[in-house]
Scaffold this active site. Structure first.
Site, PDB file in Angstrom:
ATOM      1  N   LYS A 239      -1.404  -1.331  -4.187  1.00  0.00           N
ATOM      2  CA  LYS A 239      -2.465  -0.329  -4.164  1.00  0.00           C
ATOM      3  C   LYS A 239      -1.780   1.026  -4.080  1.00  0.00           C
ATOM      4  O   LYS A 239      -1.165   1.361  -3.076  1.00  0.00           O
ATOM      5  CB  LYS A 239      -3.397  -0.534  -2.975  1.00  0.00           C
ATOM      6  CG  LYS A 239      -4.635   0.368  -3.047  1.00  0.00           C
ATOM      7  CD  LYS A 239      -4.822   1.210  -1.839  1.00  0.00           C
ATOM      8  CE  LYS A 239      -5.965   2.197  -2.051  1.00  0.00           C
ATOM      9  NZ  LYS A 239      -6.274   2.999  -0.873  1.00  0.00           N
TER      10      LYS A 239
ATOM     11  N   TYR B  17       0.871  -1.182   0.000  1.00  0.00           N
ATOM     12  CA  TYR B  17       0.000   0.000   0.000  1.00  0.00           C
ATOM     13  C   TYR B  17       0.901   1.223   0.000  1.00  0.00           C
ATOM     14  O   TYR B  17       1.584   1.492   0.989  1.00  0.00           O
ATOM     15  CB  TYR B  17      -0.883  -0.062   1.238  1.00  0.00           C
ATOM     16  CG  TYR B  17      -1.979   0.993   1.351  1.00  0.00           C
ATOM     17  CD1 TYR B  17      -2.199   1.961   0.391  1.00  0.00           C
ATOM     18  CD2 TYR B  17      -2.812   1.000   2.473  1.00  0.00           C
ATOM     19  CE1 TYR B  17      -3.205   2.897   0.527  1.00  0.00           C
ATOM     20  CE2 TYR B  17      -3.823   1.933   2.623  1.00  0.00           C
ATOM     21  CZ  TYR B  17      -4.011   2.874   1.646  1.00  0.00           C
ATOM     22  OH  TYR B  17      -5.008   3.804   1.786  1.00  0.00           O
TER      23      TYR B  17
END
Length: 308
Positions: free
Chosen positions: A166, A138
């Protein structure tokens, strides 16, 4: 359930409905899950930024994962944030969310501590060795005071340490570099976390989107994704621009008395309450609640987008 490789499509970061006394409202949470699943989303991401993971005590985090996994019942993959400052603390969260049934974990670089790229890669390798499920990196430099560089992402992807990325950095050049660096890895997934540039990210080759605004209008993001995948870029552009206008709701909060998080998350929750999905728009302490006039402005954004 088995996580598809690569993970594709619309993966909303599920908001965490709360009661007025700051407990998890599990009835509203299951309604929100039904709202997302019925819209045709492809997976669910709990305990991310839009879930207020940073604000939730461990017992709330556990309740969220258990509730969502139990309610979905294997219909869709559930990814869960295992977000904390350092490796062993992250591993504790990995244990908790996988015991509750999460199909993958989402992990940031270490934060608060000042880390070197060598320590970041060591962190992800240690978490991946510990985790019984795939690990997604992330990239969230607004909250973690560093950026995951394309070189680090590519190295970890090539070595099978991470299953996907992400990207919420807003750095489109680096995003493209991550796509280029991992394109030869057929099972690796690169997802954009930007609500506003999904069409361009998909045109670059992104596998999907993780949109906070997707809580409010999941059908819109599903349409956008499907138009783009079908090559109907004219309709994709129109849907993207409609969603860009709707995203203006995140600015309703008065910056003189609240931060951007209070404004944006408060707007998402107010919109969900106005749409009848959740019972209460409360955000977790110490965030500042929206005022009645600010909530009214959220309603005007919904009406303008045809959602009321």
């Amino acid at each position: 359930m088995t996580l598809p490789a690569p993970l594709t499509g619309v993966v909303p970061p599920v908001c965490t409905p709360l009661t007025p006394d700051n407990e998890v409202d599990t009835a509203s949470l299951t309604r929100l899950v039904d709202h997302l699943v019925s819209a045709g989303v492809d997976a669910l991401f709990v305990l991310g930024s839009s879930s207020e993971a940073a604000y939730l005590p461990d017992r709330h985090r556990r309740t969220v994962v258990e509730t969502v996994v139990g309610h979905v019942g294997g219909q869709l993959p559930v990814l869960a944030g295992a977000i904390d400052m350092t490796t062993l603390r992250v591993n504790d969260h990995v244990d908790a969310v996988t015991a509750a049934g999460a199909d993958a974990v989402v992990v940031t670089a270490p934060f608060y501590t000042r880390t070197h790229p060598a320590e970041i890669t060591r962190h992800f390798r240690a978490v991946a060795a510990h985790s019984p499920v795939p690990v997604f990196a992330y990239d969230q430099p607004a909250s973690v005071p560093l950026k995951l560089t394309p070189d680090v992402v590519t190295e970890l992807a090539e070595d099978g340490v991470i299953a996907g990325l992400k990207d919420s950095s807003g750095d489109e050049g680096a995003f493209r570099a991550c796509l280029m660096g991992t394109r030869a890895l057929p099972g690796f997934s690169v997802l954009t976390g930007s609500e506003l540039t999904v069409d361009s990210a998909l045109a670059m080759g992104a596998h999907g989107v993780v949109p906070g605004l997707g809580n409010v209008d999941p059908e819109g993001y599903v349409r956008l994704y499907r138009y783009a995948k079908a090559g109907d870029w004219e309709r994709a552009l129109a849907e993207q621009e409609r969603l860009c206008t709707l995203f203006g709701m995140v600015e309703v909060g008065d910056p003189a008395r609240m931060g951007r998080s209070s404004s944006a998350l408060g707007a998402f929750k107010a919109a969900l309450q106005l749409r009848g999905v959740i019972d209460c728009a409360a955000t977790m302490l110490p965030q500042v609640p929206l005022s009645a006039p600010e909530v009214e402005r959220v309603g005007k954004y919904l009406a303008g987008a045809g959602l009321l």
